[in-house]
Design an enzyme around this catalytic site. Structure first.
Site, short mmCIF file in Angstrom:
data_model
loop_
_atom_site.label_atom_id
_atom_site.label_comp_id
_atom_site.label_asym_id
_atom_site.label_seq_id
_atom_site.Cartn_x
_atom_site.Cartn_y
_atom_site.Cartn_z
N SER A 35 0.87 -1.18 0.00
CA SER A 35 0.00 0.00 0.00
C SER A 35 0.91 1.23 0.00
CB SER A 35 -0.85 -0.05 1.27
OG SER A 35 -1.36 1.21 1.61
N TYR A 91 -3.02 -1.00 10.05
CA TYR A 91 -2.94 -1.20 8.60
C TYR A 91 -1.55 -0.81 8.09
CZ TYR A 91 -4.36 -0.98 3.67
OH TYR A 91 -4.46 -1.18 2.31
P1 NDP Z 1 -11.80 -5.25 -1.09
O1 NDP Z 1 -12.44 -5.04 0.23
O2 NDP Z 1 -12.60 -5.07 -2.32
O3 NDP Z 1 -11.09 -6.66 -1.17
C1 NDP Z 1 -10.56 -7.30 -0.05
C2 NDP Z 1 -10.59 -8.78 -0.33
O4 NDP Z 1 -9.98 -9.49 0.72
C3 NDP Z 1 -12.01 -9.29 -0.45
O5 NDP Z 1 -12.11 -9.94 -1.69
C4 NDP Z 1 -12.16 -10.25 0.73
O6 NDP Z 1 -12.90 -11.41 0.36
C5 NDP Z 1 -10.74 -10.64 1.01
N1 NDP Z 1 -10.53 -11.02 2.41
C6 NDP Z 1 -10.51 -10.22 3.50
N2 NDP Z 1 -10.28 -10.94 4.60
C7 NDP Z 1 -10.14 -12.23 4.21
C8 NDP Z 1 -9.88 -13.46 4.88
N3 NDP Z 1 -9.71 -13.50 6.21
N4 NDP Z 1 -9.79 -14.58 4.16
C9 NDP Z 1 -9.97 -14.56 2.81
N5 NDP Z 1 -10.20 -13.44 2.11
C10 NDP Z 1 -10.29 -12.29 2.80
O7 NDP Z 1 -10.56 -4.23 -1.08
P2 NDP Z 1 -9.41 -3.88 -2.12
O8 NDP Z 1 -9.60 -4.57 -3.40
O9 NDP Z 1 -9.29 -2.42 -2.08
O10 NDP Z 1 -8.14 -4.48 -1.36
C11 NDP Z 1 -7.37 -5.56 -1.83
C12 NDP Z 1 -5.96 -5.42 -1.29
O11 NDP Z 1 -5.38 -4.22 -1.79
C13 NDP Z 1 -5.89 -5.34 0.23
O12 NDP Z 1 -4.73 -6.01 0.68
C14 NDP Z 1 -5.74 -3.84 0.47
O13 NDP Z 1 -5.11 -3.56 1.68
C15 NDP Z 1 -4.87 -3.47 -0.72
N6 NDP Z 1 -4.85 -2.07 -1.06
C16 NDP Z 1 -5.98 -1.42 -1.49
C17 NDP Z 1 -5.91 -0.09 -1.85
C18 NDP Z 1 -7.07 0.67 -2.37
O14 NDP Z 1 -6.95 1.89 -2.58
N7 NDP Z 1 -8.20 0.05 -2.63
C19 NDP Z 1 -4.66 0.67 -1.76
C20 NDP Z 1 -3.55 -0.12 -1.31
C21 NDP Z 1 -3.65 -1.42 -0.98
P3 NDP Z 1 -14.34 -11.71 1.02
O15 NDP Z 1 -15.22 -10.56 0.63
O16 NDP Z 1 -14.73 -13.00 0.38
O17 NDP Z 1 -14.11 -11.80 2.47
#
Ligand code: NDP
Length: 256
Positions: A146, A159
């Site tokens: 991130s 985070y």
């Molecule tokens: P979302 O909330 O859309 O996606 C997060 C995903 O993580 C979901 O698909 C969720 O699946 C899955 N997830 C969470 N906890 C678990 C778990 N315990 N086991 C399995 N799956 C899990 O967010 P983003 O797409 O934005 O985030 C994706 C990644 O990118 C993250 O690591 C986030 O920190 C990182 N990120 C995002 C940024 C942004 O601006 N959006 C910037 C920088 C980094 P389910 O719904 O099935 O639980």
């Protein structure tokens, strides 16, 4: 004709949290490059929908229910992938979440949930796929950091700590497993329009304006902006690239 160094035909990729947001954007990129895709998440409806999405691009795809913080659940994910596809070439540790409270407010329980979901999960999943990658003669691990891998976040210390840890964990496995021909790198997304940041915009006053003002590209990223770097790091084009972190941020991290 020589195959493209970005061609992923015959490769199998597990994408944690691949059922939405950034994970789905990267899954689509890898699918377009020819990989078979394992969508690994908790929400079965979202995962089914994501499988349909990547199948429509011509890829083979499988949804597997997993909790990335649970070693036995992750072991079952690896086993199911090997049963279906017989190999694991690419792991993207993308699953993540946030609790937006400053250090004097956040509970230890919430702190641990964030660290477990964002950082310990990458260790659990990487360790679980290592034997299959080593036996196959190599592999690619992509960890999602991130901007908070670089910058502090007053409103999200857990985070930021988890995402800072991702960078150091990436360097460490890159060193441990270089001799096994496993390359490990991180992608550091800037501000991308997803369910996660929609919630952040609701919870953090002024965030939308700050992102638009501070990002040199003057826009939020979209999930498909991550696809190119993910394909590069998943493919033979990056065979001499390991341990590094690549920002995909519209210039956010080089702006003073
Ligand atoms: P979302 O909330 O859309 O996606 C997060 C995903 O993580 C979901 O698909 C969720 O699946 C899955 N997830 C969470 N906890 C678990 C778990 N315990 N086991 C399995 N799956 C899990 O967010 P983003 O797409 O934005 O985030 C994706 C990644 O990118 C993250 O690591 C986030 O920190 C990182 N990120 C995002 C940024 C942004 O601006 N959006 C910037 C920088 C980094 P389910 O719904 O099935 O639980």
């Amino acid at each position: 004709m020589m195959p493209s160094p970005f061609d992923l035909t015959g490769k199998v990729a597990i994408i944690t949290g691949g059922n939405g947001g950034i994970g789905l954007g990267m899954a689509r990129g890898l699918a377009r490059a020819g990989a078979s895709i394992v969508i690994a998440g908790r929400n079965k409806d979202k995962s089914k929908e994501a499988v349909r999405d990547v199948e429509a691009l011509g890829a083979e795809a499988l949804a597997i229910s997993v909790n990335v913080t649970d070693t036995s659940s992750v072991a079952a994910m690896v086993e199911a992938t090997l049963k279906q596809f017989g190999r694991i070439d690419i792991l993207i540790n993308n699953a993540g979440m946030s609790v937006r409270q400053p250090a004097h407010v956040i509970s230890l329980e919430d702190w641990n949930t964030v660290i477990d979901t964002n950082l310990t999960s990458a260790f659990i999943c990487s360790k679980a796929v290592y034997p299959a990658m080593k036996d196959a003669g190599g592999g690619k691990i992509i960890n999602i950091g991130s901007m908070m891998s670089i910058f502090g976040a007053s409103f999200a210390p857990a985070y930021a700590a988890s995402k800072g840890g991702i960078v150091q964990f990436t360097k460490s496995i890159a060193l441990s497993w270089a001799g096994d021909n496993i390359q490990a790198n991180a992608i550091l997304p800037g501000w991308i329009d997803t369910a996660l940041t929609l919630k952040a915009r609701e919870q953090v006053p002024g965030l939308n304006e700050n992102v638009l003002t501070r990002t040199p590209a003057k826009r939020w990223g979209n999930i498909d902006d991550l696809a190119g770097t993910a394909v590069f790091l998943a493919s033979s084009a990056s065979d001499f690239v390991t341990g590094t972190s690549i920002p995909v941020d519209g210039g956010y991290s080089v702006q003073s």
